[in-house]
Design a protein around this motif. Structure first.
Motif, short mmCIF file in Angstrom:
data_model
loop_
_atom_site.label_atom_id
_atom_site.label_comp_id
_atom_site.label_asym_id
_atom_site.label_seq_id
_atom_site.Cartn_x
_atom_site.Cartn_y
_atom_site.Cartn_z
N GLY A 19 0.80 -1.23 0.00
CA GLY A 19 0.00 0.00 0.00
C GLY A 19 0.83 1.27 0.00
N LYS A 20 2.13 1.15 0.12
CA LYS A 20 2.98 2.34 0.12
C LYS A 20 3.12 2.95 -1.28
CE LYS A 20 5.53 1.03 4.21
NZ LYS A 20 5.00 2.07 5.09
N TRP A 21 3.13 2.11 -2.31
CA TRP A 21 3.20 2.59 -3.70
C TRP A 21 1.80 2.39 -4.26
CZ3 TRP A 21 8.25 1.67 -6.75
CH2 TRP A 21 8.22 2.35 -7.97
N ARG A 22 0.97 3.42 -4.13
CA ARG A 22 -0.46 3.31 -4.44
C ARG A 22 -0.75 3.11 -5.92
NH1 ARG A 22 -4.65 6.63 -1.72
NH2 ARG A 22 -4.21 6.42 0.47
N HIS A 23 -0.11 3.91 -6.75
CA HIS A 23 -0.38 3.88 -8.19
C HIS A 23 0.92 4.06 -8.95
CE1 HIS A 23 -4.70 4.34 -7.49
NE2 HIS A 23 -4.39 5.29 -6.61
N ILE A 24 0.97 3.45 -10.14
CA ILE A 24 2.09 3.66 -11.05
C ILE A 24 1.54 3.67 -12.48
CG2 ILE A 24 2.67 1.19 -11.04
CD1 ILE A 24 5.63 2.05 -11.53
N TRP A 25 1.90 4.72 -13.21
CA TRP A 25 1.50 4.84 -14.62
C TRP A 25 2.72 5.12 -15.48
CZ3 TRP A 25 -1.26 7.49 -10.77
CH2 TRP A 25 -2.56 7.06 -10.58
#
Length: 96
Positions: free
Chosen positions: A38-44
């Motif tokens: 949950g620390k890296w919520r999103h990556i695009w």
């Protein structure tokens, strides 16, 4: 604390492909574990570039700094960090 992070990757052209692929594999495992936590919520991915835009949810600036420095591709990155705060016009009650 939420952070918007842009990472631009610049792997040296003279790095052997095997070494680059090894670093990328370790990077992928590290980033996916942070996503699961949950620390890296999103990556695009940024279309047409070896770059990404990510949202991190961490307790402090120091925690984010340590996470970013732990990235295997960190030595080959230009990183821009923007702290985020809830906008008063947001219709959301949470960070979803």
């Amino acid at each position: 604390m939420l952070f918007h992070v842009r990472m631009d990757v610049h792997i040296p052209l003279d790095m052997p492909i095997e070494k680059a692929n090894e670093i990328k594999a370790v990077e992928k495992a590290y980033s996916q574990e942070l996503q699961r936590s949950g620390k890296w919520r999103h990556i695009w991915r940024v279309t047409g570039q070896y770059s990404n835009i990510s949202i991190f949810d961490v307790a402090s600036n120091e925690e984010l700094h340590n996470i970013l420095q732990g990235l295997p591709l960190y030595p080959f990155m230009k990183i821009e960090v923007m702290p985020l705060n809830r906008h008063p016009s947001s219709i959301r009650e949470d960070d979803s």
